[in-house]
Design an enzyme around this catalytic site. Structure first.
Site, PDB file in Angstrom:
ATOM      1  N   CYS A  28       0.863  -1.190   0.000  1.00 17.18           N
ATOM      2  CA  CYS A  28       0.000   0.000   0.000  1.00 17.18           C
ATOM      3  C   CYS A  28       0.892   1.231   0.000  1.00 17.18           C
ATOM      4  O   CYS A  28       1.874   1.279   0.742  1.00 17.18           O
ATOM      5  CB  CYS A  28      -0.880  -0.023   1.249  1.00 17.18           C
ATOM      6  N   LEU A  29       0.553   2.211  -0.821  1.00 15.17           N
ATOM      7  CA  LEU A  29       1.376   3.422  -0.891  1.00 15.17           C
ATOM      8  C   LEU A  29       1.354   4.185   0.434  1.00 15.17           C
ATOM      9  O   LEU A  29       2.256   4.982   0.693  1.00 15.17           O
ATOM     10  CB  LEU A  29       0.902   4.322  -2.037  1.00 15.17           C
ATOM     11  N   GLU A  33      -8.730  -0.966  -2.640  1.00 18.65           N
ATOM     12  CA  GLU A  33      -9.066   0.466  -2.705  1.00 18.65           C
ATOM     13  C   GLU A  33     -10.409   0.745  -2.050  1.00 18.65           C
ATOM     14  O   GLU A  33     -10.581   1.758  -1.374  1.00 18.65           O
ATOM     15  CB  GLU A  33      -9.068   0.959  -4.162  1.00 18.65           C
TER      16      GLU A  33
HETATM   17 ZN   LIG Z   1      -3.676   1.008  -0.114  1.00 19.87          ZN
END
Ligand SMILES: [Zn+2]
Length: 184
Positions: free
Chosen positions: A107-108, A150
Site C-alpha cells: 500500500c502506498l 481500494e
Molecule cells: Zn492502499
C-alpha cells in the site's frame, strides 16, 4: 477515452503527496460523492494519477491524499503496456465469488510493507465513471484484489486489518520505525 485526456502529459504533473499510516484520515469512513463534488474531483485527478504512476502503484484512494470522499483510482496495466485507468466513484460490490485467492499486497500509505491477504477471487462492482454513467464490471485476479483493497480504503480499512493482530502490530511498528529513520 477523452475523460482521460489529462493523462497525456501526466509525467509533468507534480504528484500529490501521499499520506502515510497512521494518519487519522486513513481511518475515516468516506462520504458519498455528490454531483457538486465532481469539479473538485476532476481537479484532483491529475496529481493523484501522477502520484500513483510515479510511486509506482496500481491503486490510490481519495483518503490517501487527505480527501474523505468515496472515490479511488486503479490501473493494473503492466508497466510497458498501454494504460488502463479506471476512476471508481461511489463503488459498491454487487457480488463476490466464494472462491478465495491469496495475494501479496502492499500500500502506498504503508511503504515497504507487504503481506499475503485472502479475498474473494472475483467480484462484480458497480460504480459511476467520470461521465456519470453507472458501470457494472466483472473483475478477477489482480484487478479484483486491487479494487477490493481500494474500496477498503473508502471504509477506513487498511490491508493489515485482514491480518492477525500480531502480524498487523509487527508491520505497523516496523513502518513507524522506518518512517522515523527517514525523517532524521
Ligand atoms: Zn492502499
Amino acid at each position: 477515452m477523452s475523460e482521460f485526456d489529462f493523462l497525456s502529459g501526466i509525467d509533468e504533473v507534480p504528484p500529490t503527496p501521499i499520506l502515510i499510516a497512521p494518519q487519522p484520515v486513513l481511518r475515516q469512513v468516506t462520504r458519498d460523492v455528490r454531483p457538486e463534488d465532481m469539479a473538485f474531483i476532476r481537479e484532483q485527478l491529475p496529481g493523484m494519477f501522477s502520484a500513483m504512476y510515479k510511486a509506482p502503484g496500481i491503486g490510490l484512494a481519495a483518503p490517501q491524499v487527505g480527501h474523505s470522499l468515496r472515490f479511488a483510482l486503479v490501473d493494473v496495466a503492466e508497466e510497458d503496456a498501454p494504460r488502463e485507468p479506471i476512476v471508481l466513484i461511489n463503488p459498491e460490490i454487487v457480488s463476490d465469488s466464494e472462491q478465495m485467492a491469496v495475494r501479496e499486497e502492499g500500500c502506498l500509505s504503508l511503504p515497504n510493507q507487504y503481506a499475503e491477504v485472502v479475498r474473494p477471487e472475483s467480484i462484480r462492482v458497480r460504480y459511476r465513471n467520470l461521465a456519470g454513467d453507472i458501470i457494472e464490471k466483472e473483475a478477477s485476479d489482480l484487478l479484483a484484489t486491487c479494487i477490493q483493497h481500494e474500496m477498503d480504503h473508502l471504509e477506513g480499512i487498511l490491508f493489515v486489518d485482514h491480518l492477525s493482530t500480531i502480524k498487523r502490530n509487527m508491520i505497523m511498528r516496523r513502518l513507524a520505525k522506518e518512517q522515523k529513520l527517514k525523517r532524521r
